[in-house]
Scaffold this motif. Structure first.
Motif, PDB file in Angstrom:
ATOM      1  N   LEU A 170       6.522  59.435 -13.492  1.00  0.00           N
ATOM      2  CA  LEU A 170       5.326  60.257 -13.293  1.00  0.00           C
ATOM      3  C   LEU A 170       4.595  59.841 -12.015  1.00  0.00           C
ATOM      4  CD1 LEU A 170       3.437  62.453 -14.290  1.00  0.00           C
ATOM      5  CD2 LEU A 170       2.287  60.763 -15.732  1.00  0.00           C
ATOM      6  N   ALA A 171       4.501  58.520 -11.782  1.00  0.00           N
ATOM      7  CA  ALA A 171       3.812  58.049 -10.573  1.00  0.00           C
ATOM      8  C   ALA A 171       4.540  58.529  -9.316  1.00  0.00           C
ATOM      9  CB  ALA A 171       3.721  56.530 -10.590  1.00  0.00           C
ATOM     10  N   ILE A 172       5.874  58.540  -9.359  1.00  0.00           N
ATOM     11  CA  ILE A 172       6.654  59.016  -8.198  1.00  0.00           C
ATOM     12  C   ILE A 172       6.375  60.503  -7.968  1.00  0.00           C
ATOM     13  CG2 ILE A 172       9.002  59.486  -7.375  1.00  0.00           C
ATOM     14  CD1 ILE A 172       9.878  56.882  -8.800  1.00  0.00           C
ATOM     15  N   ALA A 173       6.354  61.282  -9.063  1.00  0.00           N
ATOM     16  CA  ALA A 173       6.112  62.725  -8.950  1.00  0.00           C
ATOM     17  C   ALA A 173       4.718  62.988  -8.384  1.00  0.00           C
ATOM     18  CB  ALA A 173       6.267  63.381 -10.321  1.00  0.00           C
ATOM     19  N   GLY A 224      -7.998  61.457  -8.593  1.00  0.00           N
ATOM     20  CA  GLY A 224      -7.489  60.456  -9.547  1.00  0.00           C
ATOM     21  C   GLY A 224      -6.776  59.317  -8.850  1.00  0.00           C
ATOM     22  N   ASP A 225      -7.347  58.873  -7.696  1.00  0.00           N
ATOM     23  CA  ASP A 225      -6.677  57.817  -6.923  1.00  0.00           C
ATOM     24  C   ASP A 225      -6.532  56.507  -7.697  1.00  0.00           C
ATOM     25  OD1 ASP A 225      -6.510  59.579  -4.931  1.00  0.00           O
ATOM     26  OD2 ASP A 225      -8.111  58.721  -3.675  1.00  0.00           O
ATOM     27  N   ALA A 226      -7.495  56.229  -8.601  1.00  0.00           N
ATOM     28  CA  ALA A 226      -7.474  54.938  -9.303  1.00  0.00           C
ATOM     29  C   ALA A 226      -6.695  55.010 -10.615  1.00  0.00           C
ATOM     30  CB  ALA A 226      -8.899  54.484  -9.585  1.00  0.00           C
ATOM     31  N   THR A 227      -6.120  56.195 -10.910  1.00  0.00           N
ATOM     32  CA  THR A 227      -5.420  56.349 -12.192  1.00  0.00           C
ATOM     33  C   THR A 227      -4.029  55.701 -12.130  1.00  0.00           C
ATOM     34  OG1 THR A 227      -6.573  58.428 -12.522  1.00  0.00           O
ATOM     35  CG2 THR A 227      -4.638  58.066 -13.887  1.00  0.00           C
ATOM     36  N   VAL A 228      -3.663  55.063 -13.210  1.00  0.00           N
ATOM     37  CA  VAL A 228      -2.307  54.507 -13.326  1.00  0.00           C
ATOM     38  C   VAL A 228      -1.495  55.476 -14.187  1.00  0.00           C
ATOM     39  CG1 VAL A 228      -0.921  52.546 -14.133  1.00  0.00           C
ATOM     40  CG2 VAL A 228      -3.181  52.143 -13.140  1.00  0.00           C
ATOM     41  N   PHE A 229      -0.391  55.972 -13.636  1.00  0.00           N
ATOM     42  CA  PHE A 229       0.429  56.977 -14.330  1.00  0.00           C
ATOM     43  C   PHE A 229       1.625  56.284 -14.983  1.00  0.00           C
ATOM     44  CE2 PHE A 229      -1.815  59.016 -10.881  1.00  0.00           C
ATOM     45  CZ  PHE A 229      -2.289  60.183 -11.447  1.00  0.00           C
ATOM     46  N   VAL A 230       1.714  56.405 -16.306  1.00  0.00           N
ATOM     47  CA  VAL A 230       2.815  55.724 -17.007  1.00  0.00           C
ATOM     48  C   VAL A 230       3.495  56.706 -17.958  1.00  0.00           C
ATOM     49  CG1 VAL A 230       3.468  53.759 -18.419  1.00  0.00           C
ATOM     50  CG2 VAL A 230       1.494  53.570 -16.933  1.00  0.00           C
ATOM     51  N   ALA A 231       4.578  57.292 -17.525  1.00  0.00           N
ATOM     52  CA  ALA A 231       5.364  58.168 -18.413  1.00  0.00           C
ATOM     53  C   ALA A 231       6.698  58.467 -17.766  1.00  0.00           C
ATOM     54  CB  ALA A 231       4.620  59.471 -18.687  1.00  0.00           C
ATOM     55  N   GLU A 232       7.682  58.718 -18.617  1.00  0.00           N
ATOM     56  CA  GLU A 232       8.983  59.186 -18.135  1.00  0.00           C
ATOM     57  C   GLU A 232       8.912  60.711 -18.062  1.00  0.00           C
ATOM     58  OE1 GLU A 232      12.397  57.638 -20.403  1.00  0.00           O
ATOM     59  OE2 GLU A 232      13.219  59.670 -20.313  1.00  0.00           O
ATOM     60  N   LEU A 233       9.634  61.303 -17.139  1.00  0.00           N
ATOM     61  CA  LEU A 233       9.664  62.768 -17.056  1.00  0.00           C
ATOM     62  C   LEU A 233      10.959  63.296 -17.663  1.00  0.00           C
ATOM     63  CD1 LEU A 233       8.374  63.408 -13.421  1.00  0.00           C
ATOM     64  CD2 LEU A 233       7.235  64.116 -15.522  1.00  0.00           C
ATOM     65  N   ALA A 234      10.836  64.348 -18.467  1.00  0.00           N
ATOM     66  CA  ALA A 234      12.035  65.036 -18.940  1.00  0.00           C
ATOM     67  C   ALA A 234      12.393  66.098 -17.895  1.00  0.00           C
ATOM     68  CB  ALA A 234      11.770  65.677 -20.293  1.00  0.00           C
ATOM     69  N   GLY A 281       9.986  68.870 -17.314  1.00  0.00           N
ATOM     70  CA  GLY A 281       8.663  68.514 -16.789  1.00  0.00           C
ATOM     71  C   GLY A 281       7.749  67.862 -17.812  1.00  0.00           C
ATOM     72  N   SER A 282       8.158  67.849 -19.080  1.00  0.00           N
ATOM     73  CA  SER A 282       7.276  67.248 -20.086  1.00  0.00           C
ATOM     74  C   SER A 282       7.280  65.722 -19.963  1.00  0.00           C
ATOM     75  CB  SER A 282       7.694  67.686 -21.496  1.00  0.00           C
ATOM     76  OG  SER A 282       9.027  67.320 -21.716  1.00  0.00           O
ATOM     77  N   LEU A 283       6.162  65.114 -20.415  1.00  0.00           N
ATOM     78  CA  LEU A 283       6.022  63.663 -20.324  1.00  0.00           C
ATOM     79  C   LEU A 283       6.568  63.014 -21.596  1.00  0.00           C
ATOM     80  CD1 LEU A 283       2.420  63.251 -18.839  1.00  0.00           C
ATOM     81  CD2 LEU A 283       4.538  63.886 -17.713  1.00  0.00           C
ATOM     82  N   VAL A 284       7.414  62.037 -21.394  1.00  0.00           N
ATOM     83  CA  VAL A 284       8.057  61.373 -22.539  1.00  0.00           C
ATOM     84  C   VAL A 284       7.322  60.055 -22.799  1.00  0.00           C
ATOM     85  CG1 VAL A 284      10.234  60.433 -23.415  1.00  0.00           C
ATOM     86  CG2 VAL A 284      10.255  62.366 -21.816  1.00  0.00           C
ATOM     87  N   PRO A 285       6.866  59.837 -24.042  1.00  0.00           N
ATOM     88  CA  PRO A 285       6.159  58.579 -24.329  1.00  0.00           C
ATOM     89  C   PRO A 285       7.079  57.372 -24.187  1.00  0.00           C
ATOM     90  CG  PRO A 285       6.450  59.876 -26.338  1.00  0.00           C
ATOM     91  CD  PRO A 285       6.983  60.696 -25.223  1.00  0.00           C
ATOM     92  N   GLN A 286       6.477  56.230 -23.892  1.00  0.00           N
ATOM     93  CA  GLN A 286       7.222  54.977 -23.717  1.00  0.00           C
ATOM     94  C   GLN A 286       6.781  53.984 -24.783  1.00  0.00           C
ATOM     95  OE1 GLN A 286       9.401  54.365 -20.647  1.00  0.00           O
ATOM     96  NE2 GLN A 286       9.366  56.488 -21.265  1.00  0.00           N
ATOM     97  N   SER A 287       7.687  53.102 -25.158  1.00  0.00           N
ATOM     98  CA  SER A 287       7.275  52.078 -26.124  1.00  0.00           C
ATOM     99  C   SER A 287       6.794  50.858 -25.352  1.00  0.00           C
ATOM    100  CB  SER A 287       8.448  51.707 -27.022  1.00  0.00           C
ATOM    101  OG  SER A 287       9.431  51.073 -26.255  1.00  0.00           O
ATOM    102  N   GLY A 288       5.887  50.139 -25.965  1.00  0.00           N
ATOM    103  CA  GLY A 288       5.431  48.883 -25.358  1.00  0.00           C
ATOM    104  C   GLY A 288       4.353  49.063 -24.316  1.00  0.00           C
TER     105      GLY A 288
END
Ligand SMILES: [Zn+2]
Length: 495
Positions: A82-85, A99-109, A112-119
């Protein structure tokens, strides 16, 4: 044009905030990722390109270079998709994306949908400690509920939704996956606590986090007693519970955040490595997984001598030293040790028909190194003759008293102090019984817990006297326990 976005990766126990830089320029169409990506990060190219296409966002034509900072650390996993996109969108979009200070944490399907991550707890905790408080995750991402109070959380369905919400912030949606797993303390469980001494023992150990060992014949209820202790323990403070979640999620992706202290019950065949953890990625062992909780060693004398010897460092220091990714690291291991043991190989020495020779019993107890036994605050021989006189009221009162005592011991780090008379009594007893420095230390800690259970400001003589009953100085040697006969303890104070 250049675009930036923050992402995060977790590699074992190590968390790294990554600054993703994207440069979009004219030239032959080419998409390159640099900054030590492994193959799982490089595969983001296909996911990001397809996510743009299916989200109705124009994928830039020309040469795209993505750099992952710090470039010297190897990155793995799909956390940075997501951060790369977003970095590419910022580099190619004519209109700014806030949203410059936002940290983006998700996998992309691919759609285009965001896939949750464990941990995610480890990342959340790291961000919180670094003062970062804007987080963008999948709408289905499980996130411990304290983070919802600490962070501005943007939950999005897909890539297009992320852009939309960054440009036009919405009220944060209620987290459907949030589970407030507040433990309903059910003390009405059929615990056979045993006699008054056992109930007193549990409240002392639960209040002061004292290491204890229960010795008794098979079927006397040692394991049940150990389980009952766990139920008497108060909830963890939020910060501790988040730390626990960060470690548990590494080994259990389905871990549900809870304020209850963790309990680990490793099997007696476990190797020293399994207890210590470590390895290349700093995988937590049983010691670290029971951090802030309880390490329950059922039939402790069945564990190997080498495995038991590894207890020394965490019991003394509350952490273990190891090397993670070539760096010396401390893995936390501040646990409360609860152990059970049979008195002899057949299990009935001192409790009935025992067929073992004295030499066999001594050999059996020598399986546990003396220094480890010495570090256990209380070794209690469960008396089979003890009545089953526990009452529901006793248990509830016990839990409430434990909570109050823990609060006294936690909020006043020095806790109750030794009164002059108690100090004199302790010195005299230690001198007469030739107590070691550790005995003296443990006796003071026990007396402090007893004073806290009584709600006293000072440690008084009766507290020292009772501490002496629970831990007789110089009596923690394997030989002494090998030949011990259970005695009925005469205890003072309220349960
Ligand atoms: Zn025996």
């Amino acid at each position: 044009m250049l675009g930036y976005a923050y992402g995060a990766i977790r590699q074992g126990a190590d968390v790294q905030i990554v600054r993703v830089q994207a440069d979009v320029g004219p030239g032959f169409p080419r998409f390159t990722i640099v900054g030590l990506p492994d193959s799982s990060v490089s595969e983001a190219k296909a996911r990001v390109r397809n996510a743009f296409h299916h989200s109705g966002l124009p994928f830039p034509k020309g040469r795209i270079t993505v750099n992952l900072q710090p470039a010297s650390i190897r990155k793995q996993g799909s956390w940075l998709d997501l951060a790369i996109a977003v970095a590419i969108l910022r580099a190619s979009s004519p209109q700014p994306i806030p949203g410059d200070a936002t940290v983006f944490v998700a996998e992309l399907a691919l759609d285009g949908s965001l896939v949750p991550q464990s941990g995610l707890s480890a990342i959340g905790l790291h961000m919180y400690n670094e003062g970062l408080n804007h987080l963008c995750i999948s709408q289905d991402q499980r996130l411990p509920w304290p983070f919802h109070r600490r962070f501005h959380v943007l939950r999005a369905r897909d890539l297009a939704d992320v852009v939309e919400q960054l440009r036009d912030p919405r009220e944060p949606a209620l987290d459907k996956t949030e589970i407030r797993n507040r433990f309903e303390r059910n003390l009405h469980v059929p615990f056979h606590i045993g006699g008054r001494a056992e109930l007193r023992l549990l409240s002392i150990c639960a209040a002061g986090r004292h290491a204890m060992m229960l010795v008794g014949p098979p079927g006397v209820g040692k394991t049940t007693l150990a389980d009952a202790l766990v139920h008497l323990l108060p909830d963890l403070p939020e910060d501790h519970a988040l730390e626990v979640a960060a470690w548990q999620e590494i080994v259990d992706p389905d871990y549900i955040f809870s304020l209850r202290p963790p309990v680990r019950k490793p099997h007696h065949t476990i190797s020293p490595k399994g207890l210590l953890g470590g390895g290349r990625w700093g995988t937590p062992g049983e010691f670290t997984l029971s951090h802030h909780g309880v390490l329950l060693l059922d039939e402790m004398l069945e564990f190997t001598h080498t495995a038991l010897n590894t207890l020394r460092e965490p019991m003394d220091r509350g952490f273990i030293e190891c090397s993670v990714l070539g760096k010396p690291t401390e893995l936390p291991a501040d646990f409360q040790l609860v152990a059970t043991a049979n008195p002899c190989p057949c299990g009935y020495h001192g409790y009935g028909d025992c067929a073992c020779l004295d030499v066999d019993v001594r050999r059996y107890w020598s399986r546990c190194p003396g220094p480890i036994l010495d570090r256990i605050d209380i070794i209690h021989h469960v008396n089979r003759a003890a009545g089953r006189d526990e009452k529901q009221d006793d248990l509830n009162a016990c839990a409430a008293r434990v909570r109050e005592a823990r609060a006294i011991l936690t909020h006043r780090p020095t806790g109750p102090r030794l009164s002059e008379a108690a100090d004199r009594a302790l010195r005299l007893a230690c001198h007469q019984l030739r107590a070691s420095e550790r005995d003296r230390e443990k006796l003071t800690a026990l007396a402090r817990t007893l004073a806290a259970l009584d709600g006293q400001e000072d440690i008084l003589v009766p507290h020292v006297e009772e501490a002496m009953i629970w831990r007789r100085p110089g009596s923690m040697s394997p030989t002494r326990h090998a030949l011990a006969v259970p005695q009925k303890k005469s205890i003072g104070g309220d349960i």
